[in-house]
Design an enzyme around this catalytic site. Structure first.
Site, PDB file in Angstrom:
ATOM      1  N   GLU A   1      54.704  36.169  47.121  1.00  0.00           N
ATOM      2  CA  GLU A   1      53.839  35.875  48.259  1.00  0.00           C
ATOM      3  C   GLU A   1      54.021  34.420  48.711  1.00  0.00           C
ATOM      4  OE1 GLU A   1      50.059  36.928  46.521  1.00  0.00           O
ATOM      5  OE2 GLU A   1      50.807  38.943  46.125  1.00  0.00           O
TER       6      GLU A   1
ATOM      7  N   GLU B   1      50.927  42.613  43.964  1.00  0.00           N
ATOM      8  CA  GLU B   1      51.608  42.148  42.760  1.00  0.00           C
ATOM      9  C   GLU B   1      52.301  43.291  42.036  1.00  0.00           C
ATOM     10  OE1 GLU B   1      48.643  41.263  43.778  1.00  0.00           O
ATOM     11  OE2 GLU B   1      48.944  39.130  44.180  1.00  0.00           O
TER      12      GLU B   1
ATOM     13  N   PHE C   1      49.177  33.130  41.412  1.00  0.00           N
ATOM     14  CA  PHE C   1      48.409  32.556  40.303  1.00  0.00           C
ATOM     15  C   PHE C   1      48.409  33.603  39.186  1.00  0.00           C
ATOM     16  CE2 PHE C   1      46.753  30.069  43.777  1.00  0.00           C
ATOM     17  CZ  PHE C   1      46.389  28.859  43.225  1.00  0.00           C
TER      18      PHE C   1
ATOM     19  N   ASP D   1      46.091  34.483  37.532  1.00  0.00           N
ATOM     20  CA  ASP D   1      44.856  35.249  37.728  1.00  0.00           C
ATOM     21  C   ASP D   1      45.065  36.484  38.612  1.00  0.00           C
ATOM     22  OD1 ASP D   1      42.700  32.587  37.313  1.00  0.00           O
ATOM     23  OD2 ASP D   1      44.794  32.267  37.797  1.00  0.00           O
ATOM     24  N   TYR D   2      46.182  36.539  39.332  1.00  0.00           N
ATOM     25  CA  TYR D   2      46.429  37.663  40.242  1.00  0.00           C
ATOM     26  C   TYR D   2      47.494  38.612  39.712  1.00  0.00           C
ATOM     27  CZ  TYR D   2      43.748  34.587  43.214  1.00  0.00           C
ATOM     28  OH  TYR D   2      42.771  33.775  43.708  1.00  0.00           O
TER      29      TYR D   2
ATOM     30  N   PRO E   1      47.046  43.386  38.935  1.00  0.00           N
ATOM     31  CA  PRO E   1      47.547  44.618  39.561  1.00  0.00           C
ATOM     32  C   PRO E   1      48.950  44.993  39.048  1.00  0.00           C
ATOM     33  CG  PRO E   1      46.560  43.201  41.206  1.00  0.00           C
ATOM     34  CD  PRO E   1      46.643  42.388  39.934  1.00  0.00           C
TER      35      PRO E   1
ATOM     36  N   HIS F   1      41.477  30.930  39.649  1.00  0.00           N
ATOM     37  CA  HIS F   1      42.666  30.074  39.774  1.00  0.00           C
ATOM     38  C   HIS F   1      42.853  29.237  38.518  1.00  0.00           C
ATOM     39  CE1 HIS F   1      41.222  30.749  43.934  1.00  0.00           C
ATOM     40  NE2 HIS F   1      42.497  30.872  44.209  1.00  0.00           N
TER      41      HIS F   1
HETATM   42  C1  LIG Z   1      45.443  39.779  44.089  1.00  0.00           C
HETATM   43  C2  LIG Z   1      45.612  38.477  44.801  1.00  0.00           C
HETATM   44  N1  LIG Z   1      46.861  38.057  45.116  1.00  0.00           N
HETATM   45  C3  LIG Z   1      47.041  36.872  45.726  1.00  0.00           C
HETATM   46  C4  LIG Z   1      45.982  36.070  46.043  1.00  0.00           C
HETATM   47  C5  LIG Z   1      46.188  34.713  46.719  1.00  0.00           C
HETATM   48  N2  LIG Z   1      45.722  34.734  48.107  1.00  0.00           N
HETATM   49  C6  LIG Z   1      44.481  34.308  48.426  1.00  0.00           C
HETATM   50  S1  LIG Z   1      44.140  34.525  50.038  1.00  0.00           S
HETATM   51  C7  LIG Z   1      45.665  35.167  50.356  1.00  0.00           C
HETATM   52  C8  LIG Z   1      46.003  35.626  51.743  1.00  0.00           C
HETATM   53  C9  LIG Z   1      45.093  36.706  52.249  1.00  0.00           C
HETATM   54  O1  LIG Z   1      45.374  37.003  53.577  1.00  0.00           O
HETATM   55  P1  LIG Z   1      44.524  38.047  54.413  1.00  0.00           P
HETATM   56  O2  LIG Z   1      44.223  39.245  53.588  1.00  0.00           O
HETATM   57  O3  LIG Z   1      45.207  38.268  55.685  1.00  0.00           O
HETATM   58  O4  LIG Z   1      43.123  37.326  54.637  1.00  0.00           O
HETATM   59  P2  LIG Z   1      42.833  35.969  55.453  1.00  0.00           P
HETATM   60  O5  LIG Z   1      42.986  34.859  54.474  1.00  0.00           O
HETATM   61  O6  LIG Z   1      43.779  35.886  56.563  1.00  0.00           O
HETATM   62  O7  LIG Z   1      41.421  36.077  55.904  1.00  0.00           O
HETATM   63  C10 LIG Z   1      46.434  35.192  49.184  1.00  0.00           C
HETATM   64  C11 LIG Z   1      47.821  35.677  49.098  1.00  0.00           C
HETATM   65  C12 LIG Z   1      44.698  36.537  45.679  1.00  0.00           C
HETATM   66  N3  LIG Z   1      43.595  35.821  45.952  1.00  0.00           N
HETATM   67  N4  LIG Z   1      44.545  37.738  45.065  1.00  0.00           N
END
Ligand SMILES: Cc1ncc(C[n+]2csc(CCOP(=O)(O)OP(=O)(O)O)c2C)c(N)n1
Ligand SMILES: [Mg+2]
Lengths: 337, 411
Positions: A29, A60, A83, A85-86, A89, A129
């Site tokens: 990502e 993930e 992270f 933490d993610y 999945p 995190h």
């Molecule tokens: C399972 C998981 N993977 C990765 C992340 C890291 N992360 C946090 S916000 C984000 C982007 C999310 O984008 P979107 O769903 O479009 O929501 P927006 O932030 O645009 O509101 C990522 C990759 C996470 N929090 N949880």
């Protein structure tokens, strides 16, 4: 020798491997165009193209599952989980698939994948995190688990992991990305650029997996630790003026049992330190190994200093983090026994 | 023989240094789409899921079947909506500034997306439950959540109902219909479906509302949520907030070769609508329809709210590294506050002068709460929550090993 941050060292390792082996692919990502939220892959897509370094959707289990399919088909994926933490999945893919493909197919298929992820706390990241999930992987036969704590090791171990024929979980202590950290969050940040362990050789070199690093030699007590806690332990030892031996395990599975046992036989005392929660944590396993092999050399009970058995908090981070105070208390107690 | 296949990688229309380009965004005129029957099926939603429901036209006038369906909202309702959105924006601006000053660890803004949460919340009743993401503070603001709790959570101090345990903006407010937010993306979508199933099983008339970002529709849990909603037909509204970005990742990466996120639901047999999320009246109209459908026992529905993330992803992010600096200004569907303001002025229910007054009043109110909350501690002036509080609530009853750890902590 050039100085690098741990981020630059990791990037350099991937750069070297992308150059050497056209089977290497990097994805995760935000890792492609942007170069990762911690910038570990910055510039790599530009240099090697989108077919070698690319962005993935936020899934993930797909990141790891695709990597497994590619690895089984002869490629060398090095994927990033944003992270640690993610990673959950992907837990099914890692523990039930990647770890066992070689064994269950009687070696018809294999899975040379590297799964990188920032781990540990100290950045005010709260419960999603800051986690240290290493024990969830060291419990699984078929995986290797690595956690460097210096830029030099980060590069050499990542290259070794990318050359390894089996799946490697590569944990990166994010608090150490830019510099060492002694546990005092109020102190000014240190940089690797001015630190001897920030020296990183150019080009290709590999540090064999499964070997611990002697961080500091001593006779009074053996400290077994890894990741962020190496430098916190060192600061505690300095405070007490102890002649402690600090072993940076850096390979958490397999453990370097020979180095561990030789040190404890020499000192007769042992403290194990990690950030992760205590119950069923890696310290329990390490202490069992030490006890089995070194019981008659021990002069004191082995003590562990760990994170507490609670979700990693946001505001109470420094109450949670096993800092110098707690390590000093443990060392004093082990020395007094 | 070489493979005939070449992999495809999605690209945004413009990168830094290039001119923003939304020419590929297909915007039908306002008012052209029909309002379906409440018990519409997925097969009859193909156009609604692929086009874009709009109510306000370019002159700020409500037009078409959805405007008729909504009726003429009274002026006070719309002024409240405007004020909610303005409050959300003032908080966003001030909190990001406070974060920049080092007063808190982190912040997430919702600038540009205020209409969605603010208008949606108005259709909810006590006992309904949102399963939100971190970018939906607007639900709380429009739901009358006390601002000192909202800010207290962000400052992690004595005003924080969550005792400093969670990252700023990851609220939880059961009494305000706001489920505890996880940092792990996607998980809440399935919870919303399960909660709604429990409502149906126990005969409660309340509904559940799931929220997810466009990027997070890639998660397994998004698909699990849709499939479960399709299998059991519980009273849940499933929302996708498509703000074009997932941190640095262009929405096309999650969308793949699909045309819209709404259309994805059709494959699961769920009716779905796609809506201009920057049009407060469109959000009101579609929310009214969706909640009526779901409350009426006609089953779940998915709504894609089409919008744009104006700010950075979070206080840790710098979007100038991956998108043109002025892309937000070029967003063809405008700004939700400005559009509702123009509509109210066109109705004769608002004026530039009243707007300026309202801005000053909202600012004064937020500043006053902020001052009070900051007095209870910031990162620059910490007034720590006791460390031992982390052991409370790990379990309902504290087991012996945790009791010992609390002792070891020395508190
Ligand atoms: C399972 C998981 N993977 C990765 C992340 C890291 N992360 C946090 S916000 C984000 C982007 C999310 O984008 P979107 O769903 O479009 O929501 P927006 O932030 O645009 O509101 C990522 C990759 C996470 N929090 N949880
Ligand atoms: Mg998004």
């Amino acid at each position: 020798m050039p100085h690098m941050t741990m981020i630059e060292a990791l990037r350099d390792a991937m750069d070297v491997m992308l150059e050497r082996d056209d089977k290497v692919v990097i994805f995760g990502e935000d890792v492609g165009y942007f170069g990762g939220v911690f910038r570990c892959t910055a510039g790599l897509q530009k240099k090697f193209g989108e077919e070698r370094v690319f962005d993935t959707p936020i899934n993930e289990s797909a990141i790891v599952g695709l990597g497994i399919g590619m690895a089984a088909q002869g490629m060398k994926p090095c994927v990033e989980i944003q992270f640690a933490d993610y990673v959950y999945p992907a837990y099914d893919q890692i523990t039930q698939e990647a770890a066992r493909i070689r064994h269950r197919s009687n070696e018809q298929f294999s899975c040379p994948i590297v799964i990188r992820m920032p781990t540990g706390g100290g950045i005010y990241g709260g419960q999603t995190h800051s986690q240290s999930p290493e024990a969830l992987f060291t419990h699984v036969a078929g995986l290797k688990v690595v956690e460097p704590c210096t830029p030099h090791d980060a590069k050499g171990l990542l290259i070794a992991a990318m050359q390894d024929p089996d799946p490697v979980i590569f944990l990166e202590p994010k608090r150490l990305y830019n510099g060492p950290f002694n546990g005092d969050h109020a102190a000014p940040a240190q940089s690797w650029k001015a630190h001897p362990l920030g020296e990183v050789p150019e080009g290709h070199y590999a540090i064999p997996l499964g070997k611990a690093r002697l961080h500091r030699e001593g006779d009074a007590v053996t400290i077994l630790t890894y990741g962020t806690m190496v430098f916190v332990a060192e600061a505690a030892v300095d405070r007490l003026g102890l002649d402690a031996e600090i072993i940076d395990l850096r390979s958490l599975l397999p453990l370097d049992l020979e180095t561990i046992e030789a040190s404890v036989r020499k000192t007769g005392r042992c403290v194990v330190i990690h950030e992760a929660t205590r119950t069923s944590g890696l310290a329990g396993e390490i202490i069992a190994c030490v006890q089995e092999a070194c019981f008659y050399h021990l002069e004191a009970p082995i003590i562990r200093v760990t994170g507490w058995d609670a979700p990693y908090p946001h505001a109470q981070e420094w109450d949670y983090f096993p800092g110098q105070e707690r390590i000093c208390r443990a060392l004093t107690s082990v020395m007094e026994s | 023989m070489r493979s005939n296949s070449k992999l495809s990688f999605a690209h945004p229309p413009a990168r830094p240094g290039e001119k923003p380009d939304f020419s590929a965004v297909d915007i039908p005129p306002a008012g052209v789409l029909a309002v379906p029957a409440l018990d519409v099926t997925a097969t009859d939603c193909i156009e609604l899921a692929n086009s874009l429901i709009r109510v306000l036209d370019d002159d700020g006038r409500p037009v078409g079947p959805w405007a008729d369906y909504l009726g003429t909202p009274d002026a006070e309702t719309l002024r409240t909506g405007l004020s909610d959105m303005m409050t959300s924006r003032v908080i966003d601006t001030r909190m990001l500034n406070a974060q920049r000053q080092g007063k808190m660890s982190f912040y997430i803004q919702q600038i540009g997306e205020e209409a969605i949460g603010c208008a949606f919340q108005q259709a909810l009743r006590p006992g309904d439950m949102n399963f939100p993401t971190y970018r939906q503070q607007s639900l709380l603001i429009a739901g009358g959540y006390p601002l000192e709790k909202l800010l207290g959570q962000i400052y992690s101090n004595a005003y924080d109902p969550l005792l400093g345990r969670q990252l700023p903006t990851l609220h939880s407010a059961r009494e305000h219909g706001f489920f505890t937010i996880s940092g792990n993306l996607g998980t809440q979508y399935v919870h919303a479906v399960g909660w709604a199933m429990a409502n149906a099983l126990t005969g409660k008339e309340n509904i559940a509302v799931g929220w997810i970002g466009d990027g997070s529709t890639a998660s397994n849990d998004f698909h699990t949520g849709l499939l479960s909603a399709s299998s059991y037909w519980p009273p849940v509204v499933l929302n996708v907030v498509n703000n074009q970005w997932a941190i640095s990742t262009y929405t096309g990466v999650a969308r793949g070769h699909g045309r819209t996120y709404a259309a994805r639901a059709l494959g699961y047999g769920l009716p779905a609508l796609r809506v201009d999320g920057n049009d407060y009246l469109a959000v009101m109209a579609v929310t009214k329809w969706a909640t009526e459908r779901v409350r009426g026992g006609h089953g779940p529905v998915l709504i894609e709210w089409y919008t744009y993330r104006v700010g950075a992803h979070s206080s840790s992010d710098d979007p100038s590294a991956y998108r043109p600096k002025d892309e937000a200004k070029a967003w063809p569907l405008g700004d939700p506050i400005e559009r509702l303001k123009q509509h109210l002025i066109a109705r004769g229910d608002w004026s530039e002068q009243r707007h300026i007054q309202a801005e000053a009043q909202i600012l004064a109110e937020v500043v006053e709460v902020q001052r009070r909350v900051e007095a209870a501690g910031t990162l620059l002036d910490p007034q720590p929550i006791p460390g031992a509080s982390i052991f409370k609530g790990v379990y309902a009853d504290t087991p012996e090993h945790i009791r010992r750890q609390r002792q070891e902590m020395g508190v």
